[in-house]
Design a protein around this motif. Structure first.
Motif, PDB file in Angstrom:
ATOM      1  N   ARG A  55      -7.650   1.887  10.274  1.00  0.00           N
ATOM      2  CA  ARG A  55      -8.335   1.897   8.948  1.00  0.00           C
ATOM      3  C   ARG A  55      -7.602   1.185   7.553  1.00  0.00           C
ATOM      4  N   ASP A  56      -8.181   0.831   6.283  1.00  0.00           N
ATOM      5  CA  ASP A  56      -7.496   0.646   5.198  1.00  0.00           C
ATOM      6  C   ASP A  56      -8.099   1.688   4.309  1.00  0.00           C
ATOM      7  N   GLU A  57      -6.954   2.599   3.549  1.00  0.00           N
ATOM      8  CA  GLU A  57      -6.802   3.351   2.705  1.00  0.00           C
ATOM      9  C   GLU A  57      -7.938   4.630   3.103  1.00  0.00           C
ATOM     10  N   PRO A  58      -7.426   5.688   3.452  1.00  0.00           N
ATOM     11  CA  PRO A  58      -7.616   6.713   3.980  1.00  0.00           C
ATOM     12  C   PRO A  58      -7.457   8.132   2.905  1.00  0.00           C
ATOM     13  N   SER A  59      -8.529   8.821   3.296  1.00  0.00           N
ATOM     14  CA  SER A  59      -8.169  10.151   1.764  1.00  0.00           C
ATOM     15  C   SER A  59      -7.895  10.890   3.337  1.00  0.00           C
ATOM     16  N   CYS A  60      -7.254  12.158   2.745  1.00  0.00           N
ATOM     17  CA  CYS A  60      -7.382  13.253   3.570  1.00  0.00           C
ATOM     18  C   CYS A  60      -8.077  13.534   4.424  1.00  0.00           C
ATOM     19  N   ALA A  61      -9.410  13.661   3.905  1.00  0.00           N
ATOM     20  CA  ALA A  61     -10.197  13.861   4.497  1.00  0.00           C
ATOM     21  C   ALA A  61     -11.047  13.257   6.210  1.00  0.00           C
ATOM     22  N   ASP A  62      -9.684  12.064   6.108  1.00  0.00           N
ATOM     23  CA  ASP A  62     -10.063  11.525   7.474  1.00  0.00           C
ATOM     24  C   ASP A  62      -9.080  11.665   8.399  1.00  0.00           C
ATOM     25  N   PHE A  63      -7.734  11.926   7.736  1.00  0.00           N
ATOM     26  CA  PHE A  63      -7.100  12.829   8.595  1.00  0.00           C
ATOM     27  C   PHE A  63      -7.313  13.013  10.093  1.00  0.00           C
ATOM     28  N   ALA A  64      -8.211  14.457   9.751  1.00  0.00           N
ATOM     29  CA  ALA A  64      -7.941  14.576  11.274  1.00  0.00           C
ATOM     30  C   ALA A  64      -8.158  13.829  12.120  1.00  0.00           C
ATOM     31  N   GLU A  65      -9.207  12.960  11.906  1.00  0.00           N
ATOM     32  CA  GLU A  65     -10.570  12.024  12.919  1.00  0.00           C
ATOM     33  C   GLU A  65      -8.977  10.937  13.183  1.00  0.00           C
ATOM     34  N   ASN A  83      -2.868   0.863   6.015  1.00  0.00           N
ATOM     35  CA  ASN A  83      -2.025   1.477   4.858  1.00  0.00           C
ATOM     36  C   ASN A  83      -2.593   2.726   4.098  1.00  0.00           C
ATOM     37  N   LEU A  84      -2.353   3.621   3.295  1.00  0.00           N
ATOM     38  CA  LEU A  84      -2.105   5.067   2.558  1.00  0.00           C
ATOM     39  C   LEU A  84      -2.330   4.147   0.680  1.00  0.00           C
ATOM     40  N   PHE A  85      -3.513   4.315   0.343  1.00  0.00           N
ATOM     41  CA  PHE A  85      -3.493   4.018  -0.845  1.00  0.00           C
ATOM     42  C   PHE A  85      -2.780   4.440  -1.941  1.00  0.00           C
ATOM     43  N   TYR A 129       0.235  12.988  -5.271  1.00  0.00           N
ATOM     44  CA  TYR A 129      -0.067  11.859  -4.369  1.00  0.00           C
ATOM     45  C   TYR A 129       1.320  12.283  -3.072  1.00  0.00           C
ATOM     46  N   ARG A 130       1.955  13.005  -3.456  1.00  0.00           N
ATOM     47  CA  ARG A 130       3.047  13.055  -2.813  1.00  0.00           C
ATOM     48  C   ARG A 130       2.646  14.075  -1.500  1.00  0.00           C
ATOM     49  N   ASP A 131       1.864  14.701  -2.469  1.00  0.00           N
ATOM     50  CA  ASP A 131       0.931  16.317  -0.849  1.00  0.00           C
ATOM     51  C   ASP A 131       0.268  14.767  -0.478  1.00  0.00           C
ATOM     52  N   TYR A 132      -0.090  14.047  -0.782  1.00  0.00           N
ATOM     53  CA  TYR A 132      -1.241  12.889   0.030  1.00  0.00           C
ATOM     54  C   TYR A 132      -0.062  12.461   1.292  1.00  0.00           C
ATOM     55  N   VAL A 133       0.691  11.952   0.971  1.00  0.00           N
ATOM     56  CA  VAL A 133       1.493  11.284   1.723  1.00  0.00           C
ATOM     57  C   VAL A 133       2.638  12.129   2.922  1.00  0.00           C
ATOM     58  N   VAL A 137      -1.104  12.636  11.120  1.00  0.00           N
ATOM     59  CA  VAL A 137      -1.612  10.992  11.547  1.00  0.00           C
ATOM     60  C   VAL A 137      -0.284  10.615  11.983  1.00  0.00           C
ATOM     61  N   PRO A 138       0.853  11.790  12.952  1.00  0.00           N
ATOM     62  CA  PRO A 138       1.836  11.040  13.038  1.00  0.00           C
ATOM     63  C   PRO A 138       1.615   9.644  13.645  1.00  0.00           C
ATOM     64  N   LEU A 139       2.377   8.577  12.707  1.00  0.00           N
ATOM     65  CA  LEU A 139       2.164   7.532  13.432  1.00  0.00           C
ATOM     66  C   LEU A 139       3.910   6.688  13.351  1.00  0.00           C
ATOM     67  N   GLN A 140       4.255   5.179  13.903  1.00  0.00           N
ATOM     68  CA  GLN A 140       5.135   4.621  14.499  1.00  0.00           C
ATOM     69  C   GLN A 140       5.871   4.840  12.617  1.00  0.00           C
ATOM     70  N   LEU A 141       5.027   3.974  11.948  1.00  0.00           N
ATOM     71  CA  LEU A 141       5.728   3.175  10.456  1.00  0.00           C
ATOM     72  C   LEU A 141       4.704   3.606  10.003  1.00  0.00           C
ATOM     73  N   LEU A 142       5.065   3.536   8.180  1.00  0.00           N
ATOM     74  CA  LEU A 142       4.248   3.989   6.598  1.00  0.00           C
ATOM     75  C   LEU A 142       4.059   2.686   6.359  1.00  0.00           C
ATOM     76  N   SER A 143       2.672   2.850   5.527  1.00  0.00           N
ATOM     77  CA  SER A 143       2.726   1.558   5.033  1.00  0.00           C
ATOM     78  C   SER A 143       1.813   2.011   3.473  1.00  0.00           C
ATOM     79  N   PHE A 144       2.060   1.514   1.919  1.00  0.00           N
ATOM     80  CA  PHE A 144       0.906   1.345   1.520  1.00  0.00           C
ATOM     81  C   PHE A 144       1.178  -0.165   0.767  1.00  0.00           C
TER      82      PHE A 144
END
Length: 404
Positions: free
Chosen positions: A121-131, A151-153, A167-171, A178-185
């Motif tokens: 999905r696009d631009e999740p908040s921390c509330a979405d991370f568990a799902e 992509n992150l916000f 913002y650093r806490d968010y990343v 959400v341990p993905l292979q790459l990060l994107s913002f």
């Protein structure tokens, strides 16, 4: 990470009065890269325009990857993958079935040659991370060869939207949960005739957190106008792309390729492919930009950031002023708003990348270099830096690159 082919250096005077590195046949030595820098079209070709002609048109710009949220079902996704395979484009899988039945959908597509990864999905908040973390785990348990993607916000999103302490806490929380292979913002810095004050701080934080996580990161450039963002010119594209690459980005993404239709919130217009389905001048601009990215991939693809600093009377918030000269540099002065000064390591080579932070005016750069330093031209050619004057003009948003 890459091979560098340095042919014998011969001081030859060319028809334009310049000297360069040449081989015995007179060919200029060029930097070579192993692999291909990913260049992604975000909001790409609509499902109802899935044809070889349209995908070939996209490929001709130099774009390597394609993403669209518009596939109504897995069969439409399959058709797009089949067409993309014909022309040699990679797709990120996105269809309703990927959420409803991740395992079966991944098994259907995981061996398709055109699959690059799977969109969450696009631009999740921390509330979405568990799902999202649970969903990604299910996909990766079935196929861990292809990446999961979102992509992150940007850092100008309010903290109440991010649902984070900073913002650093968010990343950081995203990478943990959400341990993905790459990060994107995503971050679109050009607003009117200036850029957002938070732009370089966003790159500072994201680059740093990606490095700590040991993961590559991808970043964006805006290619479709909408209030308050202008129709991009080549200088604006260079400003965004070379800033991304100077901070270590390992993939470049364009928002958007195809101009989205009517939207109640945004007046999208003048993307590379316009509302009428025809090319605009931005199509040609991203083609030029992509030619430069490809030619300079030997600098940026697989690079490690050693340091990024800034010059100027004032420097962007969250950044560090250049106080110690890079290796091989005797003096470095810039006029105007200033520059990004990035030091990169790529294999056995070191690179100095100087990006003009002004995308409206040329920047005067005065630089003294040690003997043996090389300059990398836009087409990847390697030439002795000594054949150029110590004072050069850097075009708006453009980059000057040296190798040692």
């Amino acid at each position: 990470m890459k091979k560098l082919f340095l042919l014998p250096l011969l001081a030859l005077c060319c028809m334009y009065g310049c000297s360069s590195a040449t081989d015995e046949a007179g060919a200029v030595a060029k930097l070579q890269a192993e692999g291909e820098m990913p260049i992604l079209a975000w909001y790409g070709i609509p499902s109802d325009s899935t044809t070889p002609e349209r995908f070939l048109e996209l490929k001709e710009t130099g774009i390597t990857h394609h993403f669209s949220e518009g596939y109504r079902d897995a069969d439409a996704m399959q058709r797009a993958l089949d067409v993309a395979q014909q022309v040699g484009i990679k797709l990120i899988v996105s269809c309703p079935e990927l959420k409803k039945d991740p395992e079966a959908t991944v098994r259907r597509f995981m061996n398709h040659p055109a699959v690059a990864g799977y969109f969450l999905r696009d631009e999740p908040s921390c509330a979405d991370f568990a799902e999202l973390g649970e969903w990604a785990a299910r996909i990766r348990a079935t196929d861990d060869e292809h990446f999961c993607y979102l992509n992150l916000f940007p850092n100008y999103a309010p903290l109440e939207v991010l649902k984070a302490d900073s913002y650093r806490d968010y990343v950081q929380r995203f990478d943990r949960e959400v341990p993905l292979q790459l990060l994107s913002f995503d971050h679109y810095p050009v607003v009117g005739d200036t850029y957002r004050g938070e732009w370089y701080e966003n790159l500072e934080i994201f680059s740093d957190e990606a490095r700590k996580a040991g993961k590559p990161f991808w970043a964006f450039a805006l290619t479709t106008a909408h209030t308050p963002y202008p129709i991009p010119d080549l200088a604006q594209l260079r400003f965004q792309v070379y800033s991304d690459l100077a901070y270590g980005a390992q993939g470049i993404q364009y928002f958007t390729y195809w101009t989205p239709g009517k939207n109640p919130n945004w007046n999208f217009h003048h993307g590379p492919i316009g509302l009428d389905g025809k090319r605009t001048d931005v199509y040609d601009k991203i083609k030029t930009m992509n030619e430069e990215i490809k030619a300079l991939s030997g600098v940026f693809l697989g690079s490690e950031v050693i340091a990024v600093n800034h010059t100027g009377d004032t420097i962007p918030q969250g950044t560090r002023r250049l106080e110690e000269l890079p290796e091989g540099v005797k003096y470095l002065e810039t006029e105007g708003p200033g520059a990004v000064v990035s030091q990169l390591r790529n294999g056995d080579n070191r690179f100095l990348v100087i990006v003009n932070r002004d995308f409206r005016k040329r920047m005067k750069l005065t630089i003294g270099l040690a003997p043996g330093m090389k300059r990398i031209l836009k087409d990847g050619s390697i030439v002795p830096a000594s054949v150029y004057s110590d004072t050069v003009m850097v075009e708006p948003g453009d980059a000057m690159i040296y190798m040692y």
